[in-house]
Design a protein around this motif. Sequence first.
Motif, PDB file in Angstrom:
ATOM      1  N   SER A   2      38.039  35.408  30.867  1.00 46.49           N
ATOM      2  CA  SER A   2      37.911  36.799  31.275  1.00 46.49           C
ATOM      3  C   SER A   2      39.273  37.448  31.471  1.00 46.49           C
ATOM      4  CB  SER A   2      37.139  36.889  32.590  1.00 46.49           C
ATOM      5  OG  SER A   2      35.854  36.379  32.436  1.00 46.49           O
ATOM      6  N   HIS A   3      39.287  38.762  31.314  1.00 45.26           N
ATOM      7  CA  HIS A   3      40.492  39.533  31.563  1.00 45.26           C
ATOM      8  C   HIS A   3      40.480  39.972  33.024  1.00 45.26           C
ATOM      9  CE1 HIS A   3      43.685  42.416  31.245  1.00 45.26           C
ATOM     10  NE2 HIS A   3      42.886  43.340  31.730  1.00 45.26           N
ATOM     11  N   TYR A   4      41.533  39.636  33.746  1.00 49.89           N
ATOM     12  CA  TYR A   4      41.633  40.024  35.142  1.00 49.89           C
ATOM     13  C   TYR A   4      42.612  41.172  35.280  1.00 49.89           C
ATOM     14  CZ  TYR A   4      39.314  35.585  35.792  1.00 49.89           C
ATOM     15  OH  TYR A   4      38.423  34.551  35.723  1.00 49.89           O
ATOM     16  N   ARG A   5      42.373  42.005  36.262  1.00 49.44           N
ATOM     17  CA  ARG A   5      43.264  43.133  36.502  1.00 49.44           C
ATOM     18  C   ARG A   5      44.593  42.636  37.065  1.00 49.44           C
ATOM     19  NH1 ARG A   5      38.096  46.164  38.921  1.00 49.44           N
ATOM     20  NH2 ARG A   5      37.637  43.999  39.277  1.00 49.44           N
ATOM     21  N   THR A   6      45.651  43.354  36.717  1.00 48.23           N
ATOM     22  CA  THR A   6      46.984  43.006  37.210  1.00 48.23           C
ATOM     23  C   THR A   6      47.140  43.506  38.645  1.00 48.23           C
ATOM     24  OG1 THR A   6      47.978  45.075  36.476  1.00 48.23           O
ATOM     25  CG2 THR A   6      47.949  43.231  34.882  1.00 48.23           C
ATOM     26  N   ILE A   7      48.200  43.067  39.283  1.00 48.19           N
ATOM     27  CA  ILE A   7      48.476  43.531  40.645  1.00 48.19           C
ATOM     28  C   ILE A   7      48.692  45.038  40.638  1.00 48.19           C
ATOM     29  CG2 ILE A   7      50.127  43.401  42.552  1.00 48.19           C
ATOM     30  CD1 ILE A   7      50.551  40.437  41.780  1.00 48.19           C
ATOM     31  N   GLN A   8      49.394  45.538  39.629  1.00 45.45           N
ATOM     32  CA  GLN A   8      49.631  46.986  39.531  1.00 45.45           C
ATOM     33  C   GLN A   8      48.312  47.742  39.388  1.00 45.45           C
ATOM     34  OE1 GLN A   8      52.468  48.583  40.076  1.00 45.45           O
ATOM     35  NE2 GLN A   8      51.333  50.483  39.905  1.00 45.45           N
ATOM     36  N   GLN A   9      47.395  47.211  38.598  1.00 44.73           N
ATOM     37  CA  GLN A   9      46.086  47.856  38.462  1.00 44.73           C
ATOM     38  C   GLN A   9      45.340  47.849  39.790  1.00 44.73           C
ATOM     39  OE1 GLN A   9      44.786  45.386  35.180  1.00 44.73           O
ATOM     40  NE2 GLN A   9      44.864  47.132  33.755  1.00 44.73           N
ATOM     41  N   TRP A  10      45.472  46.758  40.553  1.00 49.98           N
ATOM     42  CA  TRP A  10      44.827  46.709  41.866  1.00 49.98           C
ATOM     43  C   TRP A  10      45.444  47.723  42.814  1.00 49.98           C
ATOM     44  CZ3 TRP A  10      40.319  45.601  43.351  1.00 49.98           C
ATOM     45  CH2 TRP A  10      39.562  44.644  42.670  1.00 49.98           C
ATOM     46  N   TYR A  11      46.765  47.923  42.735  1.00 48.13           N
ATOM     47  CA  TYR A  11      47.399  48.958  43.558  1.00 48.13           C
ATOM     48  C   TYR A  11      46.791  50.327  43.241  1.00 48.13           C
ATOM     49  CZ  TYR A  11      51.160  46.340  45.817  1.00 48.13           C
ATOM     50  OH  TYR A  11      51.882  45.481  46.621  1.00 48.13           O
ATOM     51  N   GLU A  12      46.632  50.620  41.958  1.00 47.94           N
ATOM     52  CA  GLU A  12      46.064  51.911  41.550  1.00 47.94           C
ATOM     53  C   GLU A  12      44.610  52.050  41.981  1.00 47.94           C
ATOM     54  OE1 GLU A  12      46.816  51.983  37.332  1.00 47.94           O
ATOM     55  OE2 GLU A  12      48.990  51.987  37.643  1.00 47.94           O
ATOM     56  N   ILE A  13      43.821  50.997  41.780  1.00 42.15           N
ATOM     57  CA  ILE A  13      42.403  51.020  42.165  1.00 42.15           C
ATOM     58  C   ILE A  13      42.264  51.255  43.663  1.00 42.15           C
ATOM     59  CG2 ILE A  13      40.353  49.552  42.443  1.00 42.15           C
ATOM     60  CD1 ILE A  13      41.221  48.190  39.750  1.00 42.15           C
ATOM     61  N   LEU A  14      43.005  50.485  44.438  1.00 38.10           N
ATOM     62  CA  LEU A  14      42.880  50.600  45.896  1.00 38.10           C
ATOM     63  C   LEU A  14      43.482  51.900  46.414  1.00 38.10           C
ATOM     64  CD1 LEU A  14      43.496  46.874  46.818  1.00 38.10           C
ATOM     65  CD2 LEU A  14      41.334  48.121  46.904  1.00 38.10           C
ATOM     66  N   SER A  15      44.497  52.423  45.747  1.00 37.79           N
ATOM     67  CA  SER A  15      45.038  53.732  46.133  1.00 37.79           C
ATOM     68  C   SER A  15      43.983  54.808  45.963  1.00 37.79           C
ATOM     69  CB  SER A  15      46.261  54.084  45.290  1.00 37.79           C
ATOM     70  OG  SER A  15      47.332  53.258  45.626  1.00 37.79           O
ATOM     71  N   ASN A  16      43.244  54.737  44.864  1.00 36.77           N
ATOM     72  CA  ASN A  16      42.170  55.709  44.644  1.00 36.77           C
ATOM     73  C   ASN A  16      41.051  55.550  45.667  1.00 36.77           C
ATOM     74  OD1 ASN A  16      43.329  57.022  42.461  1.00 36.77           O
ATOM     75  ND2 ASN A  16      42.473  55.568  40.987  1.00 36.77           N
ATOM     76  N   ARG A  17      40.702  54.312  45.980  1.00 33.11           N
ATOM     77  CA  ARG A  17      39.621  54.068  46.938  1.00 33.11           C
ATOM     78  C   ARG A  17      40.026  54.448  48.356  1.00 33.11           C
ATOM     79  NH1 ARG A  17      37.285  48.186  44.852  1.00 33.11           N
ATOM     80  NH2 ARG A  17      36.776  48.883  42.748  1.00 33.11           N
ATOM     81  N   LEU A  18      41.309  54.388  48.650  1.00 36.15           N
ATOM     82  CA  LEU A  18      41.786  54.696  49.999  1.00 36.15           C
ATOM     83  C   LEU A  18      42.324  56.118  50.121  1.00 36.15           C
ATOM     84  CD1 LEU A  18      43.621  51.357  50.855  1.00 36.15           C
ATOM     85  CD2 LEU A  18      41.423  52.145  51.727  1.00 36.15           C
ATOM     86  N   LYS A  19      42.064  56.952  49.113  1.00 40.19           N
ATOM     87  CA  LYS A  19      42.539  58.328  49.160  1.00 40.19           C
ATOM     88  C   LYS A  19      42.043  59.014  50.429  1.00 40.19           C
ATOM     89  CE  LYS A  19      43.804  60.455  44.964  1.00 40.19           C
ATOM     90  NZ  LYS A  19      43.592  59.863  43.693  1.00 40.19           N
TER      91      LYS A  19
END
Length: 163
Positions: A2-19
Motif C-alpha cells: 500500500s501507498h502510505y501518506r508522507t509526514i508532510q501530507q499528514w501535516y497538511e491533512i491535520l492542518s486542514n482538520r484543525l483549522k
Amino acid sequence: MSHYRTIQQWYEILSNRLKGAPRESIRFYSLEAFPRLMHHLESHKSECSVCASHFQALDEMSFELGQWMKNDAPEMSKFQVELEESVRHLRTDHQVFPKGLWLSRFVLMGILVGVLGALITIVVVAGVVIGGVLLTGAFIGMLVGWIAGKSKEKRIKKQNRLY
C-alpha cells in the motif's frame, strides 16, 4: 504494498482538520509530533493490530479535534488517553521514540554531570572562580550531551525507530 501518506501530507491533512483550533490548545496538547505519529502508525498498521487500532481511533478523532478544542469538549480527554496509549505502545512494544526525546535526555544528563564535575573541581581546587567553573562545566556537559543525543537519535533513525 500500500501507498502510505508522507509526514508532510499528514501535516497538511491535520492542518486542514484543525483549522480554527486555538494555537494555544495545539501547543497545550503537544500536537507538534501528531503528524509524525500518524505517519508511523499508518505505515506499521499492516504489521501490528494494536498500531492499526490506534491509527483508526486517532484518525477518526482527528476529524472532530478542532471543534473539540474550540469548545473544550470532554472528548479531548478521550483523545489524550488514546494518544498517550499509542505512544506508550510504540515505546514499549516496538521501541519507537519521538524525535528529540533522546537528545533532550542526554543534554539534561550532560548538564547535570557537567555541574557535578564543576562542583567537585570547586571543592578540590582552591582559588577558582566559582561562577566561571559552574558555567564552563554546564556548557561542556551540555555540548557532550548534545553530541551523544544526536548520535543516539541518528542510530535509532537508521533502525526506523524514530517518529
